[in-house]
Scaffold this motif. Structure first.
Motif, mmCIF file in Angstrom:
data_model
loop_
_atom_site.group_PDB
_atom_site.id
_atom_site.type_symbol
_atom_site.label_atom_id
_atom_site.label_comp_id
_atom_site.label_asym_id
_atom_site.label_seq_id
_atom_site.Cartn_x
_atom_site.Cartn_y
_atom_site.Cartn_z
ATOM 1 N N VAL A 415 0.848 -1.192 0.000
ATOM 2 C CA VAL A 415 0.000 0.000 0.000
ATOM 3 C C VAL A 415 0.883 1.241 0.000
ATOM 4 C CG1 VAL A 415 -1.816 1.271 1.205
ATOM 5 C CG2 VAL A 415 -1.794 -1.241 1.247
ATOM 6 N N THR A 416 0.593 2.163 -0.908
ATOM 7 C CA THR A 416 1.356 3.410 -1.021
ATOM 8 C C THR A 416 0.391 4.583 -1.064
ATOM 9 O OG1 THR A 416 3.090 2.269 -2.285
ATOM 10 C CG2 THR A 416 3.086 4.679 -2.354
ATOM 11 N N TRP A 417 0.691 5.608 -0.237
ATOM 12 C CA TRP A 417 -0.089 6.846 -0.235
ATOM 13 C C TRP A 417 0.760 7.981 -0.799
ATOM 14 C CZ3 TRP A 417 -5.137 7.857 0.957
ATOM 15 C CH2 TRP A 417 -5.867 6.853 1.595
ATOM 16 N N THR A 418 0.136 8.839 -1.569
ATOM 17 C CA THR A 418 0.804 10.053 -2.034
ATOM 18 C C THR A 418 -0.121 11.245 -1.820
ATOM 19 O OG1 THR A 418 -0.010 9.806 -4.313
ATOM 20 C CG2 THR A 418 2.140 8.827 -3.788
ATOM 21 N N LYS A 419 0.504 12.387 -1.576
ATOM 22 C CA LYS A 419 -0.244 13.647 -1.480
ATOM 23 C C LYS A 419 0.376 14.611 -2.483
ATOM 24 C CE LYS A 419 -1.183 17.652 1.423
ATOM 25 N NZ LYS A 419 -0.857 18.375 2.668
ATOM 26 N N ASP A 420 -0.436 15.042 -3.437
ATOM 27 C CA ASP A 420 0.037 15.945 -4.495
ATOM 28 C C ASP A 420 1.273 15.375 -5.193
ATOM 29 O OD1 ASP A 420 -2.020 17.713 -3.914
ATOM 30 O OD2 ASP A 420 -0.805 18.823 -2.460
ATOM 31 N N LYS A 422 3.586 13.334 -4.017
ATOM 32 C CA LYS A 422 4.717 12.986 -3.162
ATOM 33 C C LYS A 422 4.288 11.934 -2.144
ATOM 34 C CE LYS A 422 6.929 17.521 -3.567
ATOM 35 N NZ LYS A 422 7.466 18.696 -2.840
ATOM 36 N N VAL A 423 5.194 10.974 -1.932
ATOM 37 C CA VAL A 423 4.879 9.872 -1.020
ATOM 38 C C VAL A 423 4.658 10.418 0.396
ATOM 39 C CG1 VAL A 423 5.725 7.714 -0.028
ATOM 40 C CG2 VAL A 423 6.186 8.247 -2.428
ATOM 41 N N THR A 424 3.635 9.917 1.054
ATOM 42 C CA THR A 424 3.320 10.364 2.403
ATOM 43 C C THR A 424 2.756 9.195 3.197
ATOM 44 O OG1 THR A 424 2.099 12.009 3.696
ATOM 45 C CG2 THR A 424 0.968 11.057 1.808
ATOM 46 N N LYS A 425 2.537 9.414 4.478
ATOM 47 C CA LYS A 425 1.936 8.389 5.321
ATOM 48 C C LYS A 425 0.423 8.364 5.105
ATOM 49 C CE LYS A 425 3.636 10.140 9.070
ATOM 50 N NZ LYS A 425 3.978 10.356 10.506
ATOM 51 N N ALA A 426 -0.202 7.283 5.570
ATOM 52 C CA ALA A 426 -1.655 7.200 5.471
ATOM 53 C C ALA A 426 -2.270 8.372 6.226
ATOM 54 C CB ALA A 426 -2.140 5.868 6.039
ATOM 55 N N PRO A 427 -3.192 9.105 5.614
ATOM 56 C CA PRO A 427 -3.729 10.307 6.258
ATOM 57 C C PRO A 427 -4.569 9.978 7.480
ATOM 58 C CG PRO A 427 -4.930 9.819 4.237
ATOM 59 C CD PRO A 427 -3.783 8.870 4.276
ATOM 60 N N ALA A 428 -4.283 10.692 8.583
ATOM 61 C CA ALA A 428 -5.072 10.589 9.811
ATOM 62 C C ALA A 428 -5.253 12.018 10.310
ATOM 63 C CB ALA A 428 -4.371 9.722 10.846
ATOM 64 N N PHE A 429 -6.454 12.554 10.149
ATOM 65 C CA PHE A 429 -6.691 13.959 10.430
ATOM 66 C C PHE A 429 -7.316 14.138 11.812
ATOM 67 C CE2 PHE A 429 -7.289 13.514 5.766
ATOM 68 C CZ PHE A 429 -6.163 14.212 5.375
ATOM 69 N N GLY A 430 -6.823 15.141 12.551
ATOM 70 C CA GLY A 430 -7.478 15.590 13.770
ATOM 71 C C GLY A 430 -8.321 16.799 13.393
ATOM 72 N N GLN A 431 -7.919 17.982 13.911
ATOM 73 C CA GLN A 431 -8.556 19.218 13.475
ATOM 74 C C GLN A 431 -7.912 19.654 12.166
ATOM 75 O OE1 GLN A 431 -8.270 22.043 16.695
ATOM 76 N NE2 GLN A 431 -10.089 21.217 17.734
ATOM 77 N N LEU A 432 -8.712 19.809 11.150
ATOM 78 C CA LEU A 432 -8.196 20.095 9.816
ATOM 79 C C LEU A 432 -7.575 21.483 9.764
ATOM 80 C CD1 LEU A 432 -11.044 18.627 7.580
ATOM 81 C CD2 LEU A 432 -8.720 17.739 7.866
ATOM 82 N N ALA A 433 -6.419 21.547 9.097
ATOM 83 C CA ALA A 433 -5.743 22.814 8.853
ATOM 84 C C ALA A 433 -5.621 23.020 7.352
ATOM 85 C CB ALA A 433 -4.351 22.815 9.500
ATOM 86 N N TYR A 434 -5.335 24.280 6.981
ATOM 87 C CA TYR A 434 -5.198 24.562 5.545
ATOM 88 C C TYR A 434 -4.113 23.696 4.922
ATOM 89 C CZ TYR A 434 -8.074 28.685 6.467
ATOM 90 O OH TYR A 434 -9.094 29.517 6.828
ATOM 91 N N CYS A 442 -4.381 6.646 -2.984
ATOM 92 C CA CYS A 442 -4.027 5.360 -2.368
ATOM 93 C C CYS A 442 -3.849 4.346 -3.495
ATOM 94 C CB CYS A 442 -5.117 4.906 -1.401
ATOM 95 S SG CYS A 442 -4.773 3.274 -0.653
ATOM 96 N N GLU A 443 -2.671 3.699 -3.540
ATOM 97 C CA GLU A 443 -2.375 2.699 -4.576
ATOM 98 C C GLU A 443 -2.012 1.390 -3.900
ATOM 99 O OE1 GLU A 443 -0.256 3.349 -8.568
ATOM 100 O OE2 GLU A 443 1.324 2.602 -7.238
ATOM 101 N N VAL A 444 -2.678 0.321 -4.337
ATOM 102 C CA VAL A 444 -2.438 -1.020 -3.800
ATOM 103 C C VAL A 444 -1.945 -1.890 -4.944
ATOM 104 C CG1 VAL A 444 -3.445 -2.994 -2.610
ATOM 105 C CG2 VAL A 444 -4.234 -0.690 -2.081
ATOM 106 N N THR A 445 -0.788 -2.564 -4.742
ATOM 107 C CA THR A 445 -0.215 -3.402 -5.790
ATOM 108 C C THR A 445 0.001 -4.808 -5.262
ATOM 109 O OG1 THR A 445 2.022 -2.704 -5.167
ATOM 110 C CG2 THR A 445 0.943 -1.494 -6.933
ATOM 111 N N MET A 446 -0.164 -5.760 -6.192
ATOM 112 C CA MET A 446 0.083 -7.167 -5.893
ATOM 113 C C MET A 446 0.599 -7.808 -7.178
ATOM 114 S SD MET A 446 -2.540 -10.195 -4.713
ATOM 115 C CE MET A 446 -3.205 -10.314 -6.373
ATOM 116 N N GLY A 447 1.933 -8.041 -7.227
ATOM 117 C CA GLY A 447 2.501 -8.540 -8.473
ATOM 118 C C GLY A 447 2.296 -7.512 -9.570
#
Length: 618
Positions: A415-420, A422-434, A442-447
């Motif tokens: 499992v790979t996450w990207t934001k704009d 660029k590779v990033t961690k899985a998003p976990a939001f508290g209070q949203l900021a700008y 989210c991209e999932v690969t298998m073979g």
């Protein structure tokens, strides 16, 4: 450098050249003998051979003539042609076959037309100048591409398990000789001296010197050779060529005669194979027809799954059943998930858009003998991805957002996450900021399988001014006001003063606006920002650029002017006081004289006289 001593004599408008001592090419020792090193060039049979002089280097400026010599068949040296430096045509000196085939190029290369193997010898270019003489020997080799390989004396029938001549491969007219190999279904056939025997031979044409290579293949056929493609391949310095493929009939029962049977006897013939082969032999002998193609029962059934390799949910899968009998069966039973399906006049069964629950064991068998079967297990790959939310998501600053990703796969996944991008961690939001705004993928690969889902997060909020600053411009004549604010959608700016040279930017919810002003008085400036969600303002005091200028320009002169002004004011005040005192004194004097005349008593005369006297002193 070669050492050459030349004597030139002028005689009847010609030059006589006597070589006293010449050191030509470097010498090497080989097997105890002195040999002159040479260059080697390669020509093609039947075409013009180009032999360069001194590797194609230009001749010396003092060139007198160039002579080409060659080595005769008996090893002696012979003159071929000579070209004077200032003459256009060369003089051919050869008297044999070369007389009509040689010429010289503009760069002094020797040209030999209609090249043949007789031209494989040494040629020497002699370069003579007024100060030097050099020789450049060149060895010529001539190559000839062979004819295409051809299989001759082909067998009409191969007996099973019996060594027999399959055919002879012939490759003609080559130099150097070609190498011949055999292949079956594209794979090399390796001779072992027992089941496979290869006998090569080479013959040389005495007239042309060209070689013909032959290779005879003796081969022991098996049932697996039915329909096999045999070729022979020639390998040469100039080309690799392959013969036309050949297929051979396989005689399964070499001592039998094939039957000519009616329908009833044909059924008996086929059934007898698995029961009693001698009974089949009696049937064949009874009918007495010549046997040319192997007719034999199936001994093995093979199930093939197509395509070969991993199968993915949604693919079309073909089951292909094959039996090794001759003629092969035309109908088969296919066992699909435990259910038998008869397929007539075809050896394939297709599973359309296979699903993950279709994985398992599949079989095929003979119609008349279901015990003769083969099976294959089919594994179906699948990969599912579910993402919530998806699409465009608009949230207000400070709110929360839950992102949920679920996956289902037949094997381990990455499992790979990207934001704009660029590779990033899985998003976990508290209070949203700008800063949380962006496109999340989210991209999932298998073979080789890949699944992608995404959402675009937009974080909105009313604008808030975070900073309002001022500073003097570099030229010292202006002031730059900068207003910074956070807000989405992009806020608009308004100022309480007019400015010039406006600059603005908006990145990730942060807006900046600059103006340049020229304050002539002290100002209180207001910056206002607004979008459809709200507005905000902030003020800042801006001092005049001009209040300090009088202190800077002509400070000494201004001080003198101010002193003179103050002195004038004081003098005026003193004069005015004196005039008023004098007028008052005259008034009092007249008043006293009148009272004397009337006899009235003068009141306060001494006190007034005292004040008047004080004023006169001032």
């Amino acid at each position: 450098m070669p050492l050459v001593i030349l004597n030139l004599m002028q005689r009847e408008n010609s030059l006589k050249l006597t070589v006293t001592s010449v050191l030509l090419k470097p010498l090497v020792v080989q097997h105890g003998a002195l040999l002159r090193s040479t260059d080697t060039v390669t020509g093609l049979y039947g075409e013009t051979i180009v032999v360069p002089c001194n590797g194609g280097a230009p001749p010396p400026d003092e060139l007198m003539f160039i002579k080409w010599k060659y080595e005769r068949d008996d090893g002696t040296s012979g003159d071929m042609l000579v070209k004077q430096a200032h003459k256009g045509e060369a003089t051919v000196q050869a008297t044999d076959d070369y007389a009509q085939r040689v010429s010289i190029a503009s760069n002094s290369s020797l040209l030999i037309s209609q090249g043949s193997l007789k031209d494989q010898r040494m040629f020497t270019c002699m370069v003579v100048s007024s100060i030097n003489l050099r020789e450049f020997p060149v060895t010529v080799k001539v190559y000839k591409k062979p004819s295409s390989p051809e299989i001759i004396d082909k067998a009409t029938l191969l007996d099973k398990d019996k060594l027999a001549m399959l055919g002879t491969c012939v490759v003609k007219d080559a130099n150097p000789e070609a190498e011949v190999t055999w292949t079956k279904n594209g794979q090399p056939i390796v001779a072992d001296g027992k089941a496979v025997v290869v006998s090569p031979s080479v013959k040389v044409d005495p007239g042309t010197g060209l070689s013909t290579t032959s290779s005879t293949l003796q081969y022991t056929a098996t049932k697996e050779d039915i329909g096999a493609s045999f070729t022979c391949v020639s390998t040469h310095l100039l080309a690799r060529q392959e013969s036309a493929p050949e297929t051979f009939a396989i005689h399964y029962y070499s001592s039998w005669h094939a039957p000519s049977l009616n329908l009833e006897e044909q059924v008996e013939w086929e059934a007898a194979v698995s029961i009693n082969e001698r009974k089949r032999e009696r049937l064949a002998r009874r009918n007495g027809s010549e046997f040319t193609w192997g007719i034999y029962p199936s001994e093995k059934v093979t199930l093939q799954v197509l395509p070969v390799g991993p199968i993915t949910e949604g693919d079309n899968v073909t089951l292909k059943c094959h039996a090794d009998g001759n003629p092969p069966p035309s109908s088969f039973n296919f066992h699909i998930k435990g259910q038998k399906t008869l397929v007539e006049d075809s050896d394939t069964y297709t599973l359309t858009a296979i699903r993950r629950d279709s994985a398992g064991e599949y079989k095929c068998s003979l119609v008349d003998n279901e015990k003769m079967e083969d099976s294959q297990s089919i594994a179906v790959r699948y990969l599912d991805l579910s993402l919530s939310p998806t699409g465009k998501v608009v949230k207000t600053q400070g709110n929360k957002l839950e992102v949920k990703m679920e996956k289902a796969a037949s094997d381990d996944v990455k499992v790979t996450w990207t934001k704009d991008g660029k590779v990033t961690k899985a998003p976990a939001f508290g209070q949203l900021a700008y800063a949380d705004a962006g496109v999340y993928v989210c991209e999932v690969t298998m073979g080789g399988l890949r699944r992608r889902q995404s959402f675009e997060l937009v974080v909105e909020g009313e604008p808030v001014i975070t900073r309002l600053t001022k500073h003097r411009a570099d030229d010292g004549k202006h002031k730059v006001l900068t207003c910074e604010a956070d807000g989405v959608p992009e806020p608009s700016f308004e100022w309480s003063v007019n400015g010039t040279e406006e600059e603005s930017s908006y990145i990730n919810g942060k807006a900046t606006h600059k103006i340049t002003v020229t304050p002539r008085t002290n100002l209180t400036v207001t910056c206002s920002v607004s979008n459809r969600l709200g507005e905000h303002f902030m003020t800042i005091n801006v001092s005049s650029l001009f209040k300090e200028e009088p202190e800077i320009k002509g400070s000494v002169e201004d001080a003198e002017d101010q002193a003179k002004l103050i002195g004038g004011i004081v003098a005026g005040l003193l004069i005015a006081a004196a005039v008023m005192g004098l007028a008052y004194w005259l008034y009092m004097k007249n008043s006293r004289q009148g009272s004397w005349k009337t006899g009235e008593k003068e009141v306060g005369t001494s006190e007034e006289s005292k004040k008047l006297e004080e004023n006169n002193h001032v």
